[in-house]
Motif scaffolding. Sequence first.
Motif, PDB file in Angstrom:
ATOM      1  N   ILE A  59     -28.268  47.761 -52.412  1.00 46.51           N
ATOM      2  CA  ILE A  59     -27.135  46.851 -52.251  1.00 46.51           C
ATOM      3  C   ILE A  59     -26.585  46.973 -50.833  1.00 46.51           C
ATOM      4  CG2 ILE A  59     -24.813  46.249 -53.049  1.00 46.51           C
ATOM      5  CD1 ILE A  59     -25.564  47.530 -55.749  1.00 46.51           C
ATOM      6  N   PHE A  60     -26.379  45.827 -50.207  1.00 48.19           N
ATOM      7  CA  PHE A  60     -25.803  45.765 -48.867  1.00 48.19           C
ATOM      8  C   PHE A  60     -24.605  44.837 -48.921  1.00 48.19           C
ATOM      9  CE2 PHE A  60     -30.041  47.159 -48.235  1.00 48.19           C
ATOM     10  CZ  PHE A  60     -30.083  47.847 -47.042  1.00 48.19           C
ATOM     11  N   ARG A  61     -23.601  45.112 -48.068  1.00 46.73           N
ATOM     12  CA  ARG A  61     -22.422  44.248 -47.991  1.00 46.73           C
ATOM     13  C   ARG A  61     -22.219  43.795 -46.552  1.00 46.73           C
ATOM     14  NH1 ARG A  61     -20.012  43.596 -52.759  1.00 46.73           N
ATOM     15  NH2 ARG A  61     -19.906  45.395 -54.120  1.00 46.73           N
ATOM     16  N   TYR A  62     -21.618  42.627 -46.449  1.00 48.31           N
ATOM     17  CA  TYR A  62     -21.294  42.069 -45.136  1.00 48.31           C
ATOM     18  C   TYR A  62     -20.525  43.093 -44.313  1.00 48.31           C
ATOM     19  CZ  TYR A  62     -18.853  39.377 -41.601  1.00 48.31           C
ATOM     20  OH  TYR A  62     -18.339  38.938 -40.410  1.00 48.31           O
ATOM     21  N   SER A  63     -20.937  43.254 -43.054  1.00 49.35           N
ATOM     22  CA  SER A  63     -20.230  44.135 -42.138  1.00 49.35           C
ATOM     23  C   SER A  63     -19.542  43.328 -41.045  1.00 49.35           C
ATOM     24  CB  SER A  63     -21.189  45.148 -41.522  1.00 49.35           C
ATOM     25  OG  SER A  63     -20.521  45.951 -40.590  1.00 49.35           O
ATOM     26  N   HIS A  64     -20.338  42.580 -40.269  1.00 52.57           N
ATOM     27  CA  HIS A  64     -19.750  41.810 -39.177  1.00 52.57           C
ATOM     28  C   HIS A  64     -20.751  40.803 -38.621  1.00 52.57           C
ATOM     29  CE1 HIS A  64     -21.755  45.289 -37.348  1.00 52.57           C
ATOM     30  NE2 HIS A  64     -21.934  44.547 -36.276  1.00 52.57           N
ATOM     31  N   ASP A  65     -20.205  39.807 -37.922  1.00 55.99           N
ATOM     32  CA  ASP A  65     -21.024  38.861 -37.173  1.00 55.99           C
ATOM     33  C   ASP A  65     -21.232  39.452 -35.780  1.00 55.99           C
ATOM     34  OD1 ASP A  65     -20.228  37.382 -39.399  1.00 55.99           O
ATOM     35  OD2 ASP A  65     -20.234  35.507 -38.284  1.00 55.99           O
ATOM     36  N   LEU A  66     -22.366  39.104 -35.186  1.00 54.22           N
ATOM     37  CA  LEU A  66     -22.685  39.658 -33.878  1.00 54.22           C
ATOM     38  C   LEU A  66     -23.485  38.642 -33.094  1.00 54.22           C
ATOM     39  CD1 LEU A  66     -22.562  42.352 -32.222  1.00 54.22           C
ATOM     40  CD2 LEU A  66     -24.725  42.959 -33.293  1.00 54.22           C
ATOM     41  N   ARG A  67     -23.233  38.565 -31.803  1.00 52.84           N
ATOM     42  CA  ARG A  67     -24.059  37.765 -30.904  1.00 52.84           C
ATOM     43  C   ARG A  67     -24.805  38.752 -30.013  1.00 52.84           C
ATOM     44  NH1 ARG A  67     -23.913  32.809 -31.833  1.00 52.84           N
ATOM     45  NH2 ARG A  67     -25.146  32.131 -30.073  1.00 52.84           N
ATOM     46  N   VAL A  68     -26.116  38.607 -29.971  1.00 52.37           N
ATOM     47  CA  VAL A  68     -26.947  39.505 -29.168  1.00 52.37           C
ATOM     48  C   VAL A  68     -27.903  38.673 -28.331  1.00 52.37           C
ATOM     49  CG1 VAL A  68     -26.839  41.438 -30.777  1.00 52.37           C
ATOM     50  CG2 VAL A  68     -28.665  39.774 -31.003  1.00 52.37           C
ATOM     51  N   SER A  69     -28.326  39.250 -27.225  1.00 51.82           N
ATOM     52  CA  SER A  69     -29.366  38.583 -26.439  1.00 51.82           C
ATOM     53  C   SER A  69     -30.695  38.825 -27.151  1.00 51.82           C
ATOM     54  CB  SER A  69     -29.403  39.133 -25.016  1.00 51.82           C
ATOM     55  OG  SER A  69     -29.907  40.442 -25.018  1.00 51.82           O
ATOM     56  N   PRO A  70     -31.645  37.919 -27.017  1.00 50.24           N
ATOM     57  CA  PRO A  70     -32.943  38.094 -27.685  1.00 50.24           C
ATOM     58  C   PRO A  70     -33.635  39.420 -27.334  1.00 50.24           C
ATOM     59  CG  PRO A  70     -32.728  35.858 -26.883  1.00 50.24           C
ATOM     60  CD  PRO A  70     -31.549  36.629 -26.350  1.00 50.24           C
ATOM     61  N   GLU A  71     -33.337  39.977 -26.167  1.00 52.09           N
ATOM     62  CA  GLU A  71     -33.938  41.250 -25.773  1.00 52.09           C
ATOM     63  C   GLU A  71     -33.375  42.440 -26.553  1.00 52.09           C
ATOM     64  OE1 GLU A  71     -32.442  39.227 -23.245  1.00 52.09           O
ATOM     65  OE2 GLU A  71     -34.356  38.179 -23.057  1.00 52.09           O
ATOM     66  N   ASP A  72     -32.195  42.257 -27.177  1.00 46.23           N
ATOM     67  CA  ASP A  72     -31.531  43.350 -27.886  1.00 46.23           C
ATOM     68  C   ASP A  72     -31.879  43.432 -29.367  1.00 46.23           C
ATOM     69  OD1 ASP A  72     -30.232  44.294 -25.640  1.00 46.23           O
ATOM     70  OD2 ASP A  72     -28.459  43.050 -25.971  1.00 46.23           O
ATOM     71  N   ILE A  73     -32.772  42.567 -29.842  1.00 46.08           N
ATOM     72  CA  ILE A  73     -33.127  42.595 -31.257  1.00 46.08           C
ATOM     73  C   ILE A  73     -34.645  42.598 -31.401  1.00 46.08           C
ATOM     74  CG2 ILE A  73     -32.890  40.085 -31.455  1.00 46.08           C
ATOM     75  CD1 ILE A  73     -31.980  40.583 -34.389  1.00 46.08           C
ATOM     76  N   ARG A  74     -35.115  43.449 -32.299  1.00 47.42           N
ATOM     77  CA  ARG A  74     -36.543  43.508 -32.610  1.00 47.42           C
ATOM     78  C   ARG A  74     -36.685  43.403 -34.120  1.00 47.42           C
ATOM     79  NH1 ARG A  74     -41.185  47.176 -30.176  1.00 47.42           N
ATOM     80  NH2 ARG A  74     -42.799  46.535 -31.619  1.00 47.42           N
ATOM     81  N   VAL A  75     -37.307  42.345 -34.582  1.00 43.03           N
ATOM     82  CA  VAL A  75     -37.490  42.133 -36.010  1.00 43.03           C
ATOM     83  C   VAL A  75     -38.601  43.059 -36.490  1.00 43.03           C
ATOM     84  CG1 VAL A  75     -38.155  40.481 -37.788  1.00 43.03           C
ATOM     85  CG2 VAL A  75     -36.668  39.758 -35.909  1.00 43.03           C
ATOM     86  N   LEU A  76     -38.268  43.941 -37.430  1.00 45.02           N
ATOM     87  CA  LEU A  76     -39.241  44.868 -37.989  1.00 45.02           C
ATOM     88  C   LEU A  76     -39.972  44.248 -39.167  1.00 45.02           C
ATOM     89  CD1 LEU A  76     -37.008  48.048 -37.898  1.00 45.02           C
ATOM     90  CD2 LEU A  76     -38.717  47.329 -36.214  1.00 45.02           C
ATOM     91  N   GLN A  77     -39.223  43.483 -39.989  1.00 42.44           N
ATOM     92  CA  GLN A  77     -39.834  42.841 -41.148  1.00 42.44           C
ATOM     93  C   GLN A  77     -38.971  41.677 -41.601  1.00 42.44           C
ATOM     94  OE1 GLN A  77     -40.356  45.427 -44.508  1.00 42.44           O
ATOM     95  NE2 GLN A  77     -41.271  43.840 -45.768  1.00 42.44           N
ATOM     96  N   LEU A  78     -39.575  40.487 -41.637  1.00 45.82           N
ATOM     97  CA  LEU A  78     -38.919  39.351 -42.268  1.00 45.82           C
ATOM     98  C   LEU A  78     -39.027  39.549 -43.768  1.00 45.82           C
ATOM     99  CD1 LEU A  78     -40.302  36.416 -40.125  1.00 45.82           C
ATOM    100  CD2 LEU A  78     -37.978  37.307 -40.115  1.00 45.82           C
ATOM    101  N   LEU A  79     -37.965  39.245 -44.495  1.00 44.20           N
ATOM    102  CA  LEU A  79     -37.942  39.495 -45.932  1.00 44.20           C
ATOM    103  C   LEU A  79     -38.169  38.203 -46.705  1.00 44.20           C
ATOM    104  CD1 LEU A  79     -34.926  41.957 -46.038  1.00 44.20           C
ATOM    105  CD2 LEU A  79     -37.352  42.467 -45.761  1.00 44.20           C
ATOM    106  N   ASP A  80     -38.970  38.296 -47.760  1.00 40.51           N
ATOM    107  CA  ASP A  80     -39.224  37.146 -48.620  1.00 40.51           C
ATOM    108  C   ASP A  80     -37.943  36.781 -49.363  1.00 40.51           C
ATOM    109  OD1 ASP A  80     -41.933  36.993 -47.982  1.00 40.51           O
ATOM    110  OD2 ASP A  80     -42.456  38.457 -49.529  1.00 40.51           O
ATOM    111  N   GLU A  81     -37.598  35.513 -49.304  1.00 45.06           N
ATOM    112  CA  GLU A  81     -36.363  35.051 -49.940  1.00 45.06           C
ATOM    113  C   GLU A  81     -36.359  35.280 -51.450  1.00 45.06           C
ATOM    114  OE1 GLU A  81     -33.614  33.968 -48.215  1.00 45.06           O
ATOM    115  OE2 GLU A  81     -34.791  34.535 -46.466  1.00 45.06           O
ATOM    116  N   ASP A  82     -37.536  35.296 -52.073  1.00 42.79           N
ATOM    117  CA  ASP A  82     -37.588  35.518 -53.523  1.00 42.79           C
ATOM    118  C   ASP A  82     -37.406  36.983 -53.903  1.00 42.79           C
ATOM    119  OD1 ASP A  82     -40.035  36.299 -52.512  1.00 42.79           O
ATOM    120  OD2 ASP A  82     -41.182  35.508 -54.199  1.00 42.79           O
TER     121      ASP A  82
END
Length: 104
Positions: A59-82
Amino acid sequence: ITFATPSMLTQEFHLETDPRFAFARVKGDICLVQLHPIQSETSRESLGIIVFRHEFVSIFRYSHDLRVSPEDIRVLQLLDEDRIRYEEDNGTVFLAKDLMAQLR
């Protein structure tokens, strides 16, 4: 945005239209995030994401909104919506337990 594995680049993923949940490294921290569609040409310089904090088991809960530059984020795994249930009204995300096992 960088992807942890080259195979992720071949996945059907259109950030321009589809908000997606993902495990990502954001400024050095691994987080559950929701990537938001890119709204305009100027927003390509920074990306709006929603960050969720781990609360209990899967279980995860909303923490905060964030604006980041594309260089500051690395996607480790896209999650299946189902494999996700998102209760937007109270900011709670429930993940399938096997997704949590993959994070370890």
